[in-house]
Design a protein around this motif. Structure first.
Motif, PDB file in Angstrom:
ATOM      1  N   ASN A  18      -0.217   0.308  -5.588  1.00 14.21           N
ATOM      2  CA  ASN A  18      -0.568   0.425  -4.175  1.00 14.21           C
ATOM      3  C   ASN A  18      -2.088  -0.277  -4.119  1.00 14.21           C
ATOM      4  N   ARG A  19      -2.547  -0.007  -5.247  1.00 11.00           N
ATOM      5  CA  ARG A  19      -4.053  -0.234  -5.042  1.00 11.00           C
ATOM      6  C   ARG A  19      -4.704  -1.825  -5.544  1.00 11.00           C
ATOM      7  N   ARG A  65       0.912  -1.297   0.069  1.00 17.54           N
ATOM      8  CA  ARG A  65      -0.033  -0.182  -0.092  1.00 17.54           C
ATOM      9  C   ARG A  65       0.649   1.254  -0.053  1.00 17.54           C
ATOM     10  N   ASP A  89     -11.613   7.009 -10.344  1.00 10.23           N
ATOM     11  CA  ASP A  89     -10.588   6.252 -10.127  1.00 10.23           C
ATOM     12  C   ASP A  89      -9.339   7.108 -10.309  1.00 10.23           C
ATOM     13  N   ALA A 128      -8.113   9.035  -6.737  1.00 10.97           N
ATOM     14  CA  ALA A 128      -7.661   8.536  -5.882  1.00 10.97           C
ATOM     15  C   ALA A 128      -6.577   7.789  -6.263  1.00 10.97           C
ATOM     16  N   PRO A 129      -5.653   8.270  -7.035  1.00 14.97           N
ATOM     17  CA  PRO A 129      -4.335   7.582  -7.467  1.00 14.97           C
ATOM     18  C   PRO A 129      -3.537   6.984  -6.230  1.00 14.97           C
ATOM     19  N   ALA A 130      -2.341   6.479  -6.857  1.00 10.19           N
ATOM     20  CA  ALA A 130      -1.251   5.992  -5.996  1.00 10.19           C
ATOM     21  C   ALA A 130      -0.804   7.385  -5.032  1.00 10.19           C
ATOM     22  N   ALA A 131      -0.902   6.885  -3.958  1.00 12.89           N
ATOM     23  CA  ALA A 131      -0.605   8.066  -2.987  1.00 12.89           C
ATOM     24  C   ALA A 131       0.533   7.841  -1.752  1.00 12.89           C
ATOM     25  N   GLN A 132       0.984   8.424  -1.080  1.00 10.41           N
ATOM     26  CA  GLN A 132       1.687   8.449  -0.037  1.00 10.41           C
ATOM     27  C   GLN A 132       1.085   7.954   1.165  1.00 10.41           C
ATOM     28  N   TYR A 175     -10.599   3.320  -1.466  1.00  8.97           N
ATOM     29  CA  TYR A 175      -9.838   3.058  -2.822  1.00  8.97           C
ATOM     30  C   TYR A 175      -8.311   2.528  -2.465  1.00  8.97           C
ATOM     31  N   LEU A 176      -7.958   3.377  -1.433  1.00 10.10           N
ATOM     32  CA  LEU A 176      -6.414   2.398  -0.827  1.00 10.10           C
ATOM     33  C   LEU A 176      -6.378   1.013  -0.639  1.00 10.10           C
ATOM     34  N   LYS A 177      -7.528   0.689  -0.395  1.00  9.01           N
ATOM     35  CA  LYS A 177      -7.334  -0.905  -0.184  1.00  9.01           C
ATOM     36  C   LYS A 177      -7.654  -1.546  -1.417  1.00  9.01           C
ATOM     37  N   GLY A 178      -7.663  -1.038  -2.417  1.00 10.61           N
ATOM     38  CA  GLY A 178      -7.816  -1.758  -3.875  1.00 10.61           C
ATOM     39  C   GLY A 178      -9.290  -2.100  -4.011  1.00 10.61           C
TER      40      GLY A 178
END
Lengths: 155, 121, 746
Positions: free
Chosen positions: B75-76, B69, C310, C313-317, C177-180
């Motif tokens: 990460n998703r 993550r 989509d 909420a892209p790849a984030a820190q 979103y961060l959990k896929g």
């Protein structure tokens, strides 16, 4: 020699027949691995007189048995004349020293007989069956019977 | 093109069971034997879905999920946690770590496939 | 790969896990618990349980479950270990192993409930176990799968009126979103349950320039016409509990056009239908020119909005939830967390079928032989030693030697697994005899060829059994002698002059020499008036037909005496002897070759035969000079060497290749060690050279021949027999004056 052979092609068992002294014997062809010419064997200490020694069969140590001696027909003097029939017994391979190979026989059931009870010249426990055809009597050698000591493993 | 699933589990038996079930269901399967191996395999194979065990040496499932993550590119990716531990705190822990869903062992092939299809993009 | 194959894998893996378990508990027992070892041990049982569940081995699952819980107690608090609990755990290892074996062979496993209860009591598990069961039941309802109406039983309403309507309000948090997760998938699932109408509420969506990748802006209103129950709908959102704002309400009769049905807009991409709440493209703050051709199409916009979600909420820190996880110091994490400390890089290993390695080793053997043949031909062809051909050959030989070492090293394994098996043997003997003993290991990482290791297991087992059964005294006796109640059996291994030495040392009572001597006399093994040293008496236990077991127990023997043990070791090309200190203990010492595949051999000629002796057995060689030979008694000839008089062994005669030698004025003497610290002066015609030979078994096609260890094929294709020096030295003569000779020195 080949001419007076009667070949039954259906339902027969195949045997390889060979000469030891003045007699003919045979083994099932399925037990035979190969036939080779004679080669000098390395003696094994303290072994019975019918074990000539061991030879190198493409990297495997192959014991050679003097069949004539084993059958009580006298010790052979191994030389180039002789032939080695490599056979499979239990899970081991063994070479039988014989004088010459005579035939490949396809034998139907009516030519196969059990070993007669009384046989004056040699011990009948060494044979499985007898082939009777054209006035030839060919005893089938029981490979297990001639190699009982090979079953014993020390310890 | 076949969808790809990465399975992360330190048990050889489990990896083979998963491969057997999932490839039978028409997925391409990549395996890893612990969290660290999982990260590497993830990079190499870019799966569509990941299934991971929790108890593993070197890097356990929680840490694996957290690392995934945190990463930039993948990460998703949906991550399913496969575990024999069904206690609620464990599920909570998995969820907090970032798991997408979970499956309790022993699973039957149908359950597994359904869960995978639920999260398959 | 069929299920049967996987089952085999499972049992193979169980063996590995059991080894881990055994090793780990042994460490904990000797050096106290540390979190890494405890974790490894926990994982081993956990894995076994997991696999067992997959195959429905319920007896195994239930016992492994209790065992696992017990280990979990220690995992959470290392201070929970004490001697009684350790004993229980060790017993559990044995029981677990038995249950696995029963499941593997398909027989009925023994009842484990007794031990399971003991574990539960000792570790305070009972409550927790019940709780866990309750949880399991409760959670079954929360299984993350769609539940058919048929499954609901009393929860279901058999005569649900066709078509219920639910209004669902769904607002995902960023964490979802961060959990896929992907909202579209939830909608798909819902749509599978009936007819779904979806409306997107993008009221919160800011201008593109203000769009933050970490935030979630979109919400949806969904209407579902379905025959499913409310629980089914809840189940769809099962995994995102807490990751969204969700409300599910049952509403009245279906209304005609709230929003657009998911099916409808997936089908009607080209239609221009207006739906409610669909944002105008301008709200995105985009330059109109960059907008796709059908920008004015509200349906396309809706799809676009979903896709935008989509992008939103892209790849984030940042992921606050993961952080929450990090700060969680709960005890249930201690185990999982600490697992990462093991990250010292485990060396890369691969699994290879042993057949592949065996084949490789055989081929290497053939290569060695072929190389010798080549050397012979090159010599015969007249190439001098300095010729390019000969030099090239030397290069080849060096290279081959290196490859051979490498290949042999592949098959070399540490003795540790075999040693660890002894742990269980000791436990069994202890429980059968009421004695207490602990296993100590040293040098367990010493490596030796697989072939030797396999041959070691039986003899080691018998010697260990012997040590505990006959050596170690019972606890009371030990205490009265001032010894600790727990006896110690120390198993050690080390390399020495090209061989591996394995020692079993116990701190028991030592050998009861009187009893042994009497027994030997009784059995006719030694004469009543024979003069034997203490050492000789001790080694009588190896004599054929000797057994001091008073009761034919299952423990020491099963009908196998130490003589069989010695023979098995000799069959491996090794030797064994015992030394003992009454009152203090005994020491079994075994020396074995490092491999059964190749041998550094001295080639000799004797009585027309070419023979091979292991270089490691040869202490010294010398040309025989007439003055060196002395005659003792009637026929025993000895040679004076190394400040001793060493009996001469007429090799040709011993092997039956020649008659008794008459000429003792020439030939070569090889001083060979063998038997128990014995020596013999082998007299042969000449030494031909030294070379590495491939060991070929005589037994595979023939049988064991006394005095002969094996055979090899020389460069000229000829077979040479490899001598069994131990046997020859030990059996050189049964002349009683032999003992006199042995003790003569200088």
């Amino acid at each position: 020699m080949q001419d007076d052979l009667e070949m039954q092609t259906v339902g027969g068992e195949e045997f390889i027949a060979f000469r030891v002294g003045d007699q003919e014997f045979c083994v099932e062809i399925t037990r035979t691995r190969e036939i080779r010419g004679w080669s000098q064997a390395t003696k094994l200490p303290h072994s019975p007189d019918y074990i000539i020694g061991v030879i190198n069969l493409r990297g495997t140590i192959l014991p050679i048995m003097d069949l004539s001696a084993r059958l009580g027909m006298g010790l052979s003097e191994p030389c180039e004349r002789h032939v080695i029939i490599v056979v499979h017994v239990r899970d081991k391979t063994l070479g039988l020293l014989v004088d010459s190979v005579s035939d490949i026989l396809d034998v139907g059931p009516d030519h196969l007989r059990p070993v007669p009870e009384v046989n004056p010249s040699m011990s009948s426990e060494m044979f499985n069956r007898v082939i009777v055809m054209d006035k030839r009597i060919i005893c089938e050698i029981s490979l297990e019977a001639i190699t009982p000591e090979m079953e014993l493993q020390a310890a | 093109m076949l969808k790809k699933i990465l399975t992360v589990d330190d048990s050889r038996t489990m990896r083979e069971m998963l491969r057997h079930t999932l490839s039978g269901a028409g997925f391409e399967v990549v395996t890893a034997e612990d969290g660290a191996d999982g990260i590497e395999k993830l990079r190499e194979s870019l799966p569509d879905v990941v299934i991971t065990d929790i108890n593993m040496p070197v890097m356990d499932g929680f840490e694996f999920i957290e690392n995934v993550r945190k990463s930039e590119e993948y990460n998703r990716v949906p991550i399913l946690v496969l575990t024999t531990e069904s206690a609620p705190e464990k599920k909570q822990r998995a969820q907090s770590a970032g798991a997408t869903g979970w499956i309790v062992k022993p699973f039957d092939p149908e359950k597994l496939t359904r869960a995978v299809n639920r999260v398959m993009p | 790969m069929s299920l049967d194959d996987i089952k085999e894998t499972f049992f193979a893996e169980c063996a590995d896990q059991m080894a881990e378990l055994e090793t780990g508990l042994h460490e904990i027992q000797s050096s106290g618990p540390d979190i890494d070892t405890v974790n490894a041990v926990f994982r081993a049982v956990h894995s076994i349980k997991g696999g067992a569940g997959a195959f429905g081995f319920s007896a195994l699952v239930s016992f492994a479950h209790v065992f696992e819980n017990a280990l979990d107690v220690i995992r959470n608090d290392l201070n929970q270990v004490n001697e009684d609990r350790m004993d229980l755990l060790l017993r559990s290892v044995d029981v677990l192993s038995d249950v696995i074996e029963a499941e593997r062979t398909g027989s009925e496993p023994d009842d484990t409930s007794g031990l399971a209860n003991e574990l539960e009591t000792a570790f305070g598990l009972s409550e927790a176990a019940e709780e866990a069961d309750d949880e399991d039941d409760a959670l079954a309802d929360f299984a993350p799968v769609m539940i058919d109406l048929g499954d609901l039983g009393d929860l279901g309403v058999p005569d649900t009126p066709a078509g219920r309507r639910f209004h669902i309000s769904f607002a995902p948090h960023a964490s979802l979103y961060l959990k896929g997760h992907d909202p579209l998938r939830f909608f798909r699932e819902l749509a599978d349950m009936g007819t779904l109408f979806v409306t997107c509420d993008s009221a919160d969506l800011p201008k593109l320039s203000e769009l933050s990748p970490d935030e979630s802006y979109l919400k949806w209103q969904l209407d579902l016409e379905t025959e499913s129950a409310r629980e089914d709908i809840e189940a769809v959102f099962d995994w995102v509990d807490g990751e969204c704002a969700l409300s599910i309400e049952e509403t009245g009769a279906p209304a005609a056009d709230d929003g657009a049905s998911l099916d409808a807009f997936l089908q009607s991409l080209d239609e221009t239908e207006s739906g409610g709440g669909i944002p105008d493209i301008d709200d995105f703050g985009q330059d109109p020119e960059t907008v796709p051709a059908d920008a004015g199409n509200p349906v396309a916009d809706l799809i676009g909005s979903l896709e935008a979600a989509d992008i939103a909420a892209p790849a984030a820190q940042a992921e606050p939830d993961a952080e929450a996880g990090n700060s969680d110091e709960g005890s249930e994490d201690a185990g999982a967390r600490a697992g990462k400390k093991e990250v010292k890089k485990a060396s890369q290993t691969i699994r290879v079928e042993s057949e592949k390695v065996d084949r490789l080793i055989n081929l290497m053997g053939e290569l060695v032989i072929n190389q010798a043949m080549l050397a012979e031909r090159i010599g015969q062809a007249g190439f001098g030693n300095a010729s390019p051909a000969a030099l090239a050959l030397v290069e080849l030989q060096n290279l081959t030697r290196e490859i051979q070492s490498g290949v042999m090293a592949i098959r070399a394994q540490p003795v540790k697994p075999v040693f660890m098996r002894m742990s269980r043997i000791i436990r069994e003997v202890c429980s059968a005899t009421g004695k207490k003993a602990m296993l100590e290991l040293e040098g367990e990482h010493t490596e030796v060829d697989t072939t030797v290791i396999e041959g070691l297991i039986d003899p080691l087992t018998h010697m260990i059994r012997n040590a505990v059964d006959h050596g170690i005294e019972d606890p009371e006796t030990r205490q009265s002698k001032g010894k600790p109640t727990h006896g110690t059996v120390k198993l050690s291994a080390y390399h020495s002059s090209g061989r591996i030495v394995i020692e079993i040392k116990d701190d028991g009572a030592g050998i009861n020499r009187e009893r042994v001597l009497n027994k030997a006399i009784e059995k006719g093994i030694v004469a009543r008036d024979a003069k034997l040293s203490d050492d000789d008496i001790d080694n009588l236990i190896f004599a054929a037909g000797f057994s001091t077991a008073e009761t034919i127990t299952d423990v020491s023997g099963r009908g196998v005496g130490m003589d069989v043990v010695r023979q098995s070791i000799q069959a491996l090309g090794g030797r064994v002897n015992i030394s003992s200190e009454p009152g203090h203990g005994s020491l079994f010492s075994m020396s074995l070759p490092l491999t059964l595949a190749v041998l550094d051999g001295m080639i000799v000629k004797e009585a027309g035969q070419t023979l091979v002796l292991p270089v490691s057995a040869v202490l010294e060689t010398a040309t025989l000079k007439p003055g060196d030979v002395y005659t003792i008694g009637k026929n025993n000839r000895v040679v004076k060497m190394r400040n001793q008089l060493i009996p001469i062994i007429d090799v040709g005669r011993q092997l039956g290749f020649a008659d008794k030698r008459t000429d003792f004025t020439k030939g070569t003497i090889m001083v060979v060690e063998g038997g128990k610290n014995g020596m013999g002066a082998f007299l042969v015609d000449s030494i031909e050279g030294q070379q590495q030979v491939v060991i070929k078994s005589l037994e595979s096609n023939y049988k064991r021949v006394p005095s002969i260890a094996a055979a090899t094929i020389l460069g000229n294709g000829q077979i040479a027999l490899i001598l069994d020096c131990d046997h020859i030295v030990s059996h050189q003569t049964s002349d009683p004056s032999d003992a006199v000779i042995q003790s003569m020195a200088g």
